[in-house]
Motif scaffolding. Sequence first.
Motif, mmCIF file in Angstrom:
data_model
loop_
_atom_site.group_PDB
_atom_site.id
_atom_site.type_symbol
_atom_site.label_atom_id
_atom_site.label_comp_id
_atom_site.label_asym_id
_atom_site.label_seq_id
_atom_site.Cartn_x
_atom_site.Cartn_y
_atom_site.Cartn_z
ATOM 1 N N THR A 151 21.523 3.631 113.618
ATOM 2 C CA THR A 151 21.709 4.794 114.486
ATOM 3 C C THR A 151 21.083 6.023 113.846
ATOM 4 O O THR A 151 21.019 6.131 112.617
ATOM 5 C CB THR A 151 23.207 5.064 114.733
ATOM 6 N N PHE A 152 20.641 6.947 114.677
ATOM 7 C CA PHE A 152 20.112 8.210 114.187
ATOM 8 C C PHE A 152 20.183 9.221 115.318
ATOM 9 O O PHE A 152 20.271 8.868 116.496
ATOM 10 C CB PHE A 152 18.677 8.051 113.661
ATOM 11 N N TRP A 153 20.152 10.502 114.944
ATOM 12 C CA TRP A 153 20.290 11.572 115.928
ATOM 13 C C TRP A 153 19.007 11.722 116.725
ATOM 14 O O TRP A 153 17.921 11.821 116.166
ATOM 15 C CB TRP A 153 20.625 12.894 115.241
ATOM 16 N N GLN A 154 19.156 11.760 118.064
ATOM 17 C CA GLN A 154 18.041 12.021 118.961
ATOM 18 C C GLN A 154 18.504 12.982 120.049
ATOM 19 O O GLN A 154 19.693 13.037 120.384
ATOM 20 C CB GLN A 154 17.537 10.723 119.605
ATOM 21 N N LEU A 155 17.572 13.714 120.604
ATOM 22 C CA LEU A 155 17.911 14.654 121.660
ATOM 23 C C LEU A 155 17.829 13.982 123.027
ATOM 24 O O LEU A 155 16.937 13.182 123.294
ATOM 25 C CB LEU A 155 16.971 15.860 121.634
ATOM 26 N N ALA A 156 18.769 14.303 123.878
ATOM 27 C CA ALA A 156 18.766 13.837 125.263
ATOM 28 C C ALA A 156 19.266 14.982 126.137
ATOM 29 O O ALA A 156 19.802 15.981 125.640
ATOM 30 C CB ALA A 156 19.632 12.604 125.426
ATOM 31 N N TYR A 157 19.104 14.836 127.444
ATOM 32 C CA TYR A 157 19.487 15.898 128.370
ATOM 33 C C TYR A 157 20.825 15.583 129.033
ATOM 34 O O TYR A 157 21.087 14.440 129.436
ATOM 35 C CB TYR A 157 18.427 16.076 129.459
ATOM 36 N N LYS A 158 21.649 16.594 129.162
ATOM 37 C CA LYS A 158 22.920 16.453 129.865
ATOM 38 C C LYS A 158 22.670 16.170 131.344
ATOM 39 O O LYS A 158 21.665 16.569 131.912
ATOM 40 C CB LYS A 158 23.745 17.727 129.732
ATOM 41 N N THR A 159 23.624 15.474 131.956
ATOM 42 C CA THR A 159 23.617 15.271 133.401
ATOM 43 C C THR A 159 24.937 15.784 133.961
ATOM 44 O O THR A 159 25.779 16.298 133.221
ATOM 45 C CB THR A 159 23.452 13.778 133.762
ATOM 46 N N ASP A 160 25.145 15.605 135.243
ATOM 47 C CA ASP A 160 26.410 16.022 135.859
ATOM 48 C C ASP A 160 27.525 15.017 135.613
ATOM 49 O O ASP A 160 28.664 15.239 136.026
ATOM 50 C CB ASP A 160 26.216 16.214 137.368
ATOM 51 N N VAL A 161 27.217 13.911 134.950
ATOM 52 C CA VAL A 161 28.208 12.872 134.671
ATOM 53 C C VAL A 161 28.548 12.896 133.188
ATOM 54 O O VAL A 161 27.663 12.757 132.338
ATOM 55 C CB VAL A 161 27.669 11.481 135.067
ATOM 56 N N ASP A 162 29.823 13.061 132.864
ATOM 57 C CA ASP A 162 30.240 13.066 131.462
ATOM 58 C C ASP A 162 29.890 11.733 130.809
ATOM 59 O O ASP A 162 30.258 10.662 131.305
ATOM 60 C CB ASP A 162 31.752 13.304 131.349
ATOM 61 N N GLY A 163 29.184 11.802 129.679
ATOM 62 C CA GLY A 163 28.873 10.606 128.924
ATOM 63 C C GLY A 163 27.568 9.938 129.279
ATOM 64 O O GLY A 163 27.166 8.992 128.600
ATOM 65 N N LEU A 164 26.882 10.382 130.321
ATOM 66 C CA LEU A 164 25.575 9.835 130.665
ATOM 67 C C LEU A 164 24.517 10.917 130.478
ATOM 68 O O LEU A 164 24.681 12.049 130.943
ATOM 69 C CB LEU A 164 25.550 9.312 132.107
ATOM 70 N N PHE A 165 23.435 10.551 129.787
ATOM 71 C CA PHE A 165 22.388 11.494 129.429
ATOM 72 C C PHE A 165 21.026 10.896 129.753
ATOM 73 O O PHE A 165 20.884 9.677 129.912
ATOM 74 C CB PHE A 165 22.465 11.824 127.928
ATOM 75 N N LEU A 166 20.017 11.753 129.848
ATOM 76 C CA LEU A 166 18.647 11.318 130.111
ATOM 77 C C LEU A 166 17.788 11.601 128.891
ATOM 78 O O LEU A 166 17.887 12.676 128.292
ATOM 79 C CB LEU A 166 18.068 12.046 131.327
ATOM 80 N N ARG A 167 16.971 10.629 128.553
ATOM 81 C CA ARG A 167 16.059 10.797 127.424
ATOM 82 C C ARG A 167 14.645 10.470 127.865
ATOM 83 O O ARG A 167 14.405 9.463 128.530
ATOM 84 C CB ARG A 167 16.468 9.904 126.254
ATOM 85 N N ALA A 168 13.706 11.336 127.508
ATOM 86 C CA ALA A 168 12.311 11.158 127.895
ATOM 87 C C ALA A 168 11.535 10.473 126.778
ATOM 88 O O ALA A 168 11.827 10.650 125.598
ATOM 89 C CB ALA A 168 11.674 12.505 128.215
ATOM 90 N N SER A 169 10.544 9.701 127.162
ATOM 91 C CA SER A 169 9.622 9.105 126.211
ATOM 92 C C SER A 169 8.224 9.142 126.825
ATOM 93 O O SER A 169 8.070 9.333 128.028
ATOM 94 C CB SER A 169 10.016 7.661 125.886
#
Length: 269
Positions: free
Chosen positions: A160-178
């Motif tokens: 595991t390692f720290w990565q940035l993701a975007y918040k959504t309107d749903v708690d606990g679900l995030f979006l990550r771009a690649s």
Amino acid sequence: MPQISFPLDKAHQALDEFLTGKDACDHQGNRYSRHIYDAKENGIAVILSDEEYRSLLNGYHAWQDSQQPKEDEDLPPGYRPYVHSPEATVNRLLPHEPLHKPLAHALFRKPFEELSDVEQTNVIYVAISCLLRTTFDPDTQGAVPILMFSHSGDDPEPRTFWQLAYKTDVDGLFLRASSNGFFGEEWAIVTGSGWRLAKGWWSRDDAARAVAAIARVLPYIDWMSADPDQFTEKSRKALVATVRRYHFAGLREDQPEPEPLTAEGAATA
């Protein structure tokens, strides 16, 4: 203030000297506290004045209150670790240790390792306070650090390692771009527990729409702590059906709208 220590078998003497001793108080009238230790030098008790006790208690309560999330109006909008951090538990908060060295030099002009216990505690309090007021992403895009599992296929073992993701309107679900997609940027849905739920969306809006659909179809999943082993066969099929309709390339009208699952069918206990 000097520390006056007594062995456990002389605890009565410690109390007597604290209350009536000739040198019980300093020049300002403050009573010297007494520390009681057992034969193995483990602290057993501390005898201290009512004023000192209340001062320590008030300080403890003030510290506890400072740990509670508060949306300060004087801070710009954005990510606040103490409010938005996925699974904001002791072992997942942003670490304060890197701040020890610079704060020790700034406050005491000494290395952190050379500070007294009290001085080190003060440095740690300041470091945590700094992190609690840290604001990421002031442009309000909603980027947050998540402790994610590695998604690299050639990793010899899970990490595991720290990565940035975007918040959504749903708690606990995030979006990550690649940028690994055939059409350029791709979006993946990740959970607060660091699990990549699905990937391949060509636009952030389509991925966000899929997130909303997943939350509607699986309303009883705790996405902040979810892992694959918690899912039932029924919930897995519902997730696949949802992704199939809310597809990477857009909404597929030829696929049926999945029905929401009940709590009994969504996940294991």
